[in-house]
Structure formats: C-alpha cells, structure tokens
Write a protein that holds these residues in place. Structure first.
Motif, PDB file in Angstrom:
ATOM      1  N   ASP A  77       0.798  -1.225   0.000  1.00  0.00           N
ATOM      2  CA  ASP A  77       0.000   0.000   0.000  1.00  0.00           C
ATOM      3  C   ASP A  77       0.836   1.283   0.000  1.00  0.00           C
ATOM      4  O   ASP A  77       0.356   2.344   0.398  1.00  0.00           O
ATOM      5  N   PHE A  78       2.071   1.207  -0.441  1.00  0.00           N
ATOM      6  CA  PHE A  78       2.927   2.396  -0.470  1.00  0.00           C
ATOM      7  C   PHE A  78       2.253   3.546  -1.209  1.00  0.00           C
ATOM      8  O   PHE A  78       2.204   4.675  -0.720  1.00  0.00           O
ATOM      9  N   ASP A  79       1.700   3.265  -2.395  1.00  0.00           N
ATOM     10  CA  ASP A  79       1.112   4.343  -3.198  1.00  0.00           C
ATOM     11  C   ASP A  79      -0.150   4.903  -2.545  1.00  0.00           C
ATOM     12  O   ASP A  79      -0.376   6.120  -2.549  1.00  0.00           O
ATOM     13  N   ALA A  80      -0.973   4.047  -1.967  1.00  0.00           N
ATOM     14  CA  ALA A  80      -2.187   4.522  -1.300  1.00  0.00           C
ATOM     15  C   ALA A  80      -1.840   5.354  -0.063  1.00  0.00           C
ATOM     16  O   ALA A  80      -2.432   6.417   0.172  1.00  0.00           O
ATOM     17  N   ASP A  81      -0.880   4.890   0.707  1.00  0.00           N
ATOM     18  CA  ASP A  81      -0.504   5.607   1.929  1.00  0.00           C
ATOM     19  C   ASP A  81       0.153   6.949   1.633  1.00  0.00           C
ATOM     20  O   ASP A  81       0.073   7.881   2.437  1.00  0.00           O
ATOM     21  N   LEU A  82       0.797   7.066   0.474  1.00  0.00           N
ATOM     22  CA  LEU A  82       1.510   8.289   0.117  1.00  0.00           C
ATOM     23  C   LEU A  82       0.715   9.170  -0.847  1.00  0.00           C
ATOM     24  O   LEU A  82       1.246  10.139  -1.389  1.00  0.00           O
ATOM     25  N   GLY A  83      -0.555   8.845  -1.063  1.00  0.00           N
ATOM     26  CA  GLY A  83      -1.430   9.712  -1.837  1.00  0.00           C
ATOM     27  C   GLY A  83      -1.245   9.679  -3.341  1.00  0.00           C
ATOM     28  O   GLY A  83      -1.602  10.641  -4.031  1.00  0.00           O
ATOM     29  N   VAL A  84      -0.710   8.580  -3.874  1.00  0.00           N
ATOM     30  CA  VAL A  84      -0.479   8.517  -5.318  1.00  0.00           C
ATOM     31  C   VAL A  84      -1.009   7.202  -5.910  1.00  0.00           C
ATOM     32  O   VAL A  84      -0.479   6.702  -6.898  1.00  0.00           O
ATOM     33  N   ASP A  85      -2.065   6.668  -5.313  1.00  0.00           N
ATOM     34  CA  ASP A  85      -2.613   5.404  -5.816  1.00  0.00           C
ATOM     35  C   ASP A  85      -3.596   5.604  -6.954  1.00  0.00           C
ATOM     36  O   ASP A  85      -3.817   4.691  -7.759  1.00  0.00           O
ATOM     37  N   GLU A  86      -4.196   6.788  -7.060  1.00  0.00           N
ATOM     38  CA  GLU A  86      -5.194   7.027  -8.104  1.00  0.00           C
ATOM     39  C   GLU A  86      -4.726   8.031  -9.152  1.00  0.00           C
ATOM     40  O   GLU A  86      -5.391   8.207 -10.173  1.00  0.00           O
ATOM     41  N   ARG A 121      16.459   5.633   9.576  1.00  0.00           N
ATOM     42  CA  ARG A 121      15.154   6.282   9.715  1.00  0.00           C
ATOM     43  C   ARG A 121      14.846   7.059   8.440  1.00  0.00           C
ATOM     44  O   ARG A 121      15.698   7.801   7.930  1.00  0.00           O
ATOM     45  N   VAL A 122      13.623   6.894   7.921  1.00  0.00           N
ATOM     46  CA  VAL A 122      13.224   7.544   6.671  1.00  0.00           C
ATOM     47  C   VAL A 122      12.087   8.526   6.957  1.00  0.00           C
ATOM     48  O   VAL A 122      11.139   8.207   7.675  1.00  0.00           O
ATOM     49  N   PHE A 123      12.182   9.713   6.355  1.00  0.00           N
ATOM     50  CA  PHE A 123      11.184  10.751   6.563  1.00  0.00           C
ATOM     51  C   PHE A 123      10.657  11.242   5.217  1.00  0.00           C
ATOM     52  O   PHE A 123      11.417  11.428   4.272  1.00  0.00           O
ATOM     53  N   ARG A 124       9.349  11.442   5.164  1.00  0.00           N
ATOM     54  CA  ARG A 124       8.726  12.053   3.993  1.00  0.00           C
ATOM     55  C   ARG A 124       8.805  13.571   4.160  1.00  0.00           C
ATOM     56  O   ARG A 124       8.451  14.106   5.202  1.00  0.00           O
ATOM     57  N   THR A 125       9.275  14.262   3.110  1.00  0.00           N
ATOM     58  CA  THR A 125       9.486  15.703   3.222  1.00  0.00           C
ATOM     59  C   THR A 125       8.601  16.534   2.302  1.00  0.00           C
ATOM     60  O   THR A 125       8.321  17.694   2.602  1.00  0.00           O
ATOM     61  N   TYR A 126       8.148  15.953   1.162  1.00  0.00           N
ATOM     62  CA  TYR A 126       7.323  16.760   0.262  1.00  0.00           C
ATOM     63  C   TYR A 126       6.591  15.869  -0.738  1.00  0.00           C
ATOM     64  O   TYR A 126       6.971  14.724  -0.973  1.00  0.00           O
ATOM     65  N   LEU A 127       5.539  16.421  -1.333  1.00  0.00           N
ATOM     66  CA  LEU A 127       4.781  15.757  -2.390  1.00  0.00           C
ATOM     67  C   LEU A 127       4.410  16.780  -3.451  1.00  0.00           C
ATOM     68  O   LEU A 127       3.916  17.870  -3.139  1.00  0.00           O
ATOM     69  N   VAL A 128       4.645  16.430  -4.704  1.00  0.00           N
ATOM     70  CA  VAL A 128       4.192  17.225  -5.850  1.00  0.00           C
ATOM     71  C   VAL A 128       3.292  16.331  -6.689  1.00  0.00           C
ATOM     72  O   VAL A 128       3.661  15.196  -7.024  1.00  0.00           O
ATOM     73  N   ASP A 129       2.096  16.817  -7.035  1.00  0.00           N
ATOM     74  CA  ASP A 129       1.222  16.028  -7.894  1.00  0.00           C
ATOM     75  C   ASP A 129       0.425  16.949  -8.815  1.00  0.00           C
ATOM     76  O   ASP A 129       0.666  18.158  -8.871  1.00  0.00           O
ATOM     77  N   ASN A 130      -0.506  16.346  -9.546  1.00  0.00           N
ATOM     78  CA  ASN A 130      -1.324  17.083 -10.509  1.00  0.00           C
ATOM     79  C   ASN A 130      -0.449  17.943 -11.426  1.00  0.00           C
ATOM     80  O   ASN A 130       0.543  17.467 -11.942  1.00  0.00           O
ATOM     81  N   ARG A 131      -0.758  19.214 -11.606  1.00  0.00           N
ATOM     82  CA  ARG A 131       0.005  20.041 -12.527  1.00  0.00           C
ATOM     83  C   ARG A 131       1.422  20.308 -12.037  1.00  0.00           C
ATOM     84  O   ARG A 131       2.299  20.686 -12.819  1.00  0.00           O
ATOM     85  N   GLY A 132       1.660  20.116 -10.737  1.00  0.00           N
ATOM     86  CA  GLY A 132       3.015  20.288 -10.240  1.00  0.00           C
ATOM     87  C   GLY A 132       4.001  19.351 -10.908  1.00  0.00           C
ATOM     88  O   GLY A 132       5.189  19.666 -11.047  1.00  0.00           O
ATOM     89  N   ASP A 133       3.517  18.170 -11.317  1.00  0.00           N
ATOM     90  CA  ASP A 133       4.394  17.202 -11.971  1.00  0.00           C
ATOM     91  C   ASP A 133       4.798  17.627 -13.378  1.00  0.00           C
ATOM     92  O   ASP A 133       5.739  17.073 -13.951  1.00  0.00           O
TER      93      ASP A 133
END
Length: 246
Positions: free
Chosen positions: A143-152, A165-177
């Motif tokens: 469920d990596f993609d679902a948990d990180l908001g990129v499953d759909e 230790r791993v940290f999530r720092t940012y997300l770019v999606d939609n037109r940002g990509d």
C-alpha cells in the motif's frame, strides 16, 4: 490567428527587457518557495514497505541506494491502464521522456526512482523499448502508493533518511508534476535543495559554491573532478552576476 505586432529590433529588445522584469520576479518567487519547502516539517515513515527490483526484493531504504535523499515518482504501468502491456500511461510516459540523466542528482546525494505495479519483466521491456534504461524502476507490492497519496493519480514524493530512519518531506502532484524532469526541478522539491551557497537554507545544511560540483554525467566517478577549466569558467560566470538576483 491574431498575431502580435511586427516591430523593429530595438522595439523588440525593449519589450523583452520589460518582460524580463516579471520573469526575474518569478524566478525569485520560485527560489523563495523552494526555501519554504526546505523548512517543511518531516514525517517519519514507519511502515516497512516492500518493492521488487531488478535484483530482487527491496525495502524503501534500499531505494535510496546509499544516498541521503530519495525522490519517488508513481508511474501508472499495469493492467487496466491505457497502453498496457506495450506502453505506460501517456502522461507518465511524457514525464519519463523528460527525466534528465540521474547522475547529476546522484552527485547531490539524491536518488530518483519510478514505481509501478507492473512486474519487473514488463518494466524491463518497457524501459528498453522507450529508451528509459537510466531510470531505476521498481514494482509496488503493498500500500505504499495509497498511503503516500499517489494510488489514483501520478505524483512525486520526496524523502530523506537519517541512518535507517526515513522521513517524507514533500509531495508534488497534478500540474506540479508538469515541471518535473530536470535536475533543478527535482532538487527544488527536496529537503536539502540544490545545496548551493546562494540558497536560503536552514543553518548547517550542506552547501557548495554554485556549479562547481557539476560534471559530465559519465565523469562524476573520476578522481580528479571537477576540472580546472570548468572551475575557471564557473568563476568567470559567477563573477558576472549575483546568482541570488538572477
């Protein structure tokens, strides 16, 4: 088609300089936004996500390939997506076509990978057909993609690690990509940024003078780099303008 007016070279240059004022304002605004990204809070990734790679099973930490930062693009290449099995999603394929050689990101201690639900055999065929051999591409298994908001929908997540230790720092999606693909656009979404001295970064962040770290993508492993000629060229260029005001 209603075209703009036809003018003299002098009038054209005056119009260009007028627009350049706004373009520089936009450049400074992008720099300020990237500085805010570098101050975004981090969230720890505690889930032990698993992937399948060309060399077998891998964890999220393995995707870093020993580097400090990781950028993960969720590409849609799997059954049910238009183009399967010969092609990935049209938009995701457009993104892949724009990806610069990852050696430049690697030189900034950053790894870029793509992830999809297609099996590795299909991914290998796709990469060979489309000329994407330079892009590390892993298979999603949980469920990596679902948990990180990129499953759909496609999206680009940025991570940083502190030892294991791993940290999530940012997300770019939609037109940002749409802007993704170039070395600078990727570095600008990371926690450490371009890591150059002109940047507005928190105290203690790694930084070097602008451009001096760059090399040909097949020469970063050379012991004697960067070359003296390149350093001289950079010095002339940096002396000609203030990078922070360009």
């Amino acid at each position: 088609m209603k075209t703009p007016p036809i003018v003299t070279p002098q009038e054209w240059e005056a119009a260009r300089l007028e627009l350049l004022v706004e373009e520089k304002r936009l450049t400074r605004a992008r720099d300020a936004l990237a500085a805010k990204r570098r101050r975004m809070p981090w969230v720890e990734i505690e889930q032990r996500y698993r992937f399948e790679g060309p060399d077998g099973p891998a964890g999220l930490l393995d995707l870093f390939a020993g580097r400090r930062q990781l950028i993960v693009y969720r590409a849609f290449f799997e059954p049910g997506v238009h183009g399967w099995p010969d092609h990935a999603c049209v938009g995701c394929s457009n993104v892949a076509d724009q990806v610069a050689h990852p050696a430049h990101l690697n030189a900034r201690d950053t790894t870029l990978v793509f992830v999809s639900r297609a099996p590795q055999a299909a991914i290998a065929r796709l990469k060979a057909r489309m000329g994407w051999e330079h892009i590390p591409w892993f298979t999603l298994t949980d469920d990596f993609d679902a948990d990180l908001g990129v499953d759909e929908w496609h999206g680009t997540n940025a991570f940083i690690r502190d030892d294991e230790r791993v940290f999530r720092t940012y997300l770019v999606d939609n037109r940002g990509d749409e802007a993704m693909g170039g070395t600078w656009s990727y570095l600008d979404i990371t926690a450490l940024g371009r890591q150059e001295t002109w940047e507005d970064s928190p105290e203690g962040y790694p930084q070097t003078p602008p451009y001096v770290w760059q090399n040909w993508h097949d020469a970063y492993e050379d012991a004697a780099q960067p070359t003296a000629e390149w350093l001289e060229q950079v010095e002339r260029g940096v002396a000609a303008f203030d990078h922070s005001e360009s």
